[in-house]
Enzyme design. Structure first.
Site, PDB file in Angstrom:
ATOM      1  N   ASN A  67     -97.457 119.533  32.446  1.00  0.00           N
ATOM      2  CA  ASN A  67     -97.309 118.638  33.597  1.00  0.00           C
ATOM      3  C   ASN A  67     -98.037 117.326  33.307  1.00  0.00           C
ATOM      4  OD1 ASN A  67     -96.625 117.726  36.101  1.00  0.00           O
ATOM      5  ND2 ASN A  67     -97.620 119.374  37.236  1.00  0.00           N
ATOM      6  N   HIS A  81     -89.176 116.105  39.791  1.00  0.00           N
ATOM      7  CA  HIS A  81     -90.313 115.798  38.948  1.00  0.00           C
ATOM      8  C   HIS A  81     -89.905 116.156  37.536  1.00  0.00           C
ATOM      9  CE1 HIS A  81     -94.534 115.371  38.015  1.00  0.00           C
ATOM     10  NE2 HIS A  81     -94.685 116.628  37.656  1.00  0.00           N
TER      11      HIS A  81
END
Ligand SMILES: *[C@@H]1O[C@H](CO)[C@@H](O)[C@H](O)[C@H]1NC(C)=O
Ligand SMILES: *[C@@H]1O[C@H](CO)[C@@H](O)[C@H](O)[C@H]1NC(C)=O
Ligand SMILES: *[C@@H]1O[C@H](CO)[C@@H](O)[C@H](O)[C@H]1NC(C)=O
Length: 585
Positions: free
Chosen positions: A445, A420
């Site tokens: 994020n 990620h």
């Protein structure tokens, strides 16, 4: 209806006239005897019905459910104070089928092979439906238990017991794991997220991440830049560059972290380099939908390909090409082709030429201090993170992998990971309850502001936790189709290179502080001059109206006749729509 008539005649007789107590007692006995002989018939033994019981019974039920499959305790009709059924299950017990069940549902009379009960039939077992949260569910009804689907099914045909039959996948959010993290000795806390609840672990890893790991040497490394610089104990890019950093976004169930982190870092850096003159948001959708080929859209992508696209074609603004894959879960068609120069945006507005781009990215050495210095000097960096099953539940604190799945002895299917990409925007240190000092990275994020600490998370620093320090990338911003921004970027880069060279001699932080103030002041002046000349166009398009022409003329007038002599130069100046005046410092 003989039976009922008889019954009714007895009762009516018993109330009709006063009789002697003997006779009364006799009548009561007769009544009980008659009732007892009739009971088997009345209470559900419809095997030998007379013409008066023929029906319609099943035929009376709603057309689409006159005869039912399996056991269905709702598939019945009231009869003689009890109920007869029209489901196949009555076949098993062979006594509580409605009198017309065989004729109506099977087209024939009851098969002779079916044994006839000789004793009083036991009533059909009490219906035991499936129950969840105090609500009863009928056969075939569905519900879900976190990420698993459950159906109410007949578990035991003989006893007629029903229960839930559920799929058995590991779920993304597991209450027992959340509990274990929060009860355990960790530096972070976990929580439930309604957005992630109901996903399987597999779906979470497949749809919520989306970065393919790169070979270690895909990008050029920066030279070592930290020699003896003093780095602050904590740093937050949001404080150093207030209002310039791109906000936390939500990728939705689309594995597009590769596109989100890339555009976010490019956007941050463009804004920082232009000291806030550039205010647009970069379109994630443009990169996601149009960078195809090796990229997998909502199934993930490579960072080097993403940066290549940013360098070669660039993206339009978010306003022009808004992010929709969070809702559709798919990358969709490319609606602004990479080479398209102008036209209608997917959002309906018009755009002209302007594309936000980036220089080739460079990789920062996987050394804590090098990464810190890069962030402090140039802005947020892109990092690739190995996400494991407990990361999704992160709520606050300083994350490090709990390894609870193995420690609890859960099956291996509960272990899952994927890559990620995120933005690192700063760092800090915190004292734990036990008095230890732990260092952390501050990261943004792309799971929306409801997740973690308002969309951000902190993760252990200095030990390559979840590989976050291993592949860190930075870039310079670039722009095409907007000459002022382009010049601004060029100027800012030249200045930075200059300061970097002279900084080698610097020993003291305070000197740098004053230099920074000086730079800020110059940048502000530049920005003001720029804003004064910038056409009042909210979309940032170049203005083609007369006002701009007037300004151009004014600019030329002040330059006397010098440029008018050269027609070529003049032509170029007309193409370079903005006057060069704001660039004079
Ligand atoms: C009813 O039961 C008999 C045996 O008891 C069986 O042969 C028959 O297939 C059953 N009918 C249905 C419709 O299930
Ligand atoms: C988590 O949140 C979902 C949705 O808000 C809720 O249905 C579920 O019961 C919650 N789970 C726990 C363990 O609290
Ligand atoms: C710029 O445009 C906005 C609306 O588009 C308007 O409110 C504002 O007054 C304009 N500013 C100037 C300096 O013309």
């Amino acid at each position: 209806m003989a039976l009922i008539t008889l019954d009714r005649s007895i009762s009516s007789r018993s109330f009709s006239s006063p009789l002697s107590s003997n006779l009364r007692a006799f009548i009561v006995i007769v009544q009980i005897t008659i009732l007892l002989t009739c009971l088997p018939l009345a209470s559900g033994f419809f095997g030998e019905w007379g013409p008066d019981l023929e029906g319609p019974w099943c035929a009376k039920r709603p057309l689409d459910s006159q005869c039912c499959d399996g056991r269905d305790d709702y598939c019945g009709v009231p009869i003689l104070g009890t109920e007869c059924y029209c489901d196949i299950f009555c076949n098993e017990t062979a006594y509580d089928c409605c009198p017309d069940y065989w004729q109506h549902c099977h087209g024939h009379f009851r098969p002779t092979t079916t044994p006839r009960p000789t004793t009083l039939p036991t009533p059909r077992p009490v219906r035991e439906p499936c129950i969840k949260d105090g609500v009863r569910y009928g056969p075939g009804e569905k519900t879900s238990e976190n990420c698993n689907d459950c159906t109410c099914e007949l578990i035991d045909p003989v006893s007629g017991r029903y229960d839930w039959r559920c799929s058995n996948d590991p779920c993304l959010l597991r209450p027992e794991l959340i509990q274990a993290v929060n009860d355990g000795d960790f530096t972070w806390k976990a929580s439930n997220y309604s957005k992630l609840w109901g996903l399987t672990l597999d779906e979470g890893v497949r749809y919520r991440l989306g970065t393919f790991l790169l070979e270690a040497d895909v990008l050029r490394m920066t030279p070592i830049s930290v020699i003896d610089d003093v780095l602050p104990e904590s740093f937050d890019a949001r404080q150093k560059w207030p209002n310039l950093l791109s906000p936390v976004r939500d990728q939705g169930n689309c594995a597009s972290s590769w596109a989100h982190s890339t555009t976010a870092v490019a956007e941050d850096r463009l804004r920082i380099e232009t000291a806030g003159v550039m205010t647009d948001s970069l379109s994630v959708q443009h990169l996601l939908s149009c960078d195809r080929g090796e990229q997998m859209g909502c199934e993930g992508g490579r960072l080097d390909r993403a940066w290549w696209f940013m360098r070669k074609f660039g993206v339009v603004t978010e306003e022009c090409y808004p992010y929709t894959s969070g809702l559709t879960d798919s990358a969709g068609q490319c609606l602004v082709s990479p080479k398209q120069k102008s036209g209608a945006c997917p959002s309906g507005i018009m755009y002209k030429r302007k594309r936000y781009k980036a220089t080739p990215p460079y990789r920062i050495r996987p050394v804590e201090r090098e990464i810190m210095k890069e962030i402090m000097d140039n802005g947020p960096v892109q990092a690739t993170l190995l996400v494991r099953e407990d990361f999704f539940m992160y709520r606050r604190g300083i994350y490090s992998y709990s390894d609870l799945t193995s420690r609890r002895g859960d099956p291996e299917t509960y272990l899952k990971s994927g890559f990620h990409s995120v933005r690192i925007i700063g760092w800090g240190a915190e004292r734990t309850e036990r008095g230890d000092i732990i260092k952390y990275w501050l990261c943004a994020n792309s799971w929306g502001p409801e997740w973690g600490e308002s969309g951000y998370f902190r993760i252990l620093r200095g030990s390559d936790e979840s590989r976050i320090e291993r592949y860190v990338v930075g870039v310079w911003g670039k722009v095409s189709g907007d000459d002022v921004l382009r010049l601004l970027l060029k100027e800012s880069r030249r200045r930075r290179l200059r300061t970097r060279r002279s900084r080698r001699q610097l020993r003291h932080i305070r000197t740098r502080g004053s230099r920074r103030r000086d730079r800020r002041r110059r940048m502000r002046a530049l920005k003001e001059a720029f804003l004064a000349t910038r056409p009042n166009d909210s979309r940032g398009h170049r203005q083609s109206s007369t006002s701009s022409r007037r300004r151009r003329e004014r600019g030329h007038g002040s330059k006397k006749h010098k440029k008018n002599k050269n027609k070529k130069t003049q032509h170029r100046n007309q193409q370079n729509f903005y006057p060069s005046q704001p660039m004079v410092m």
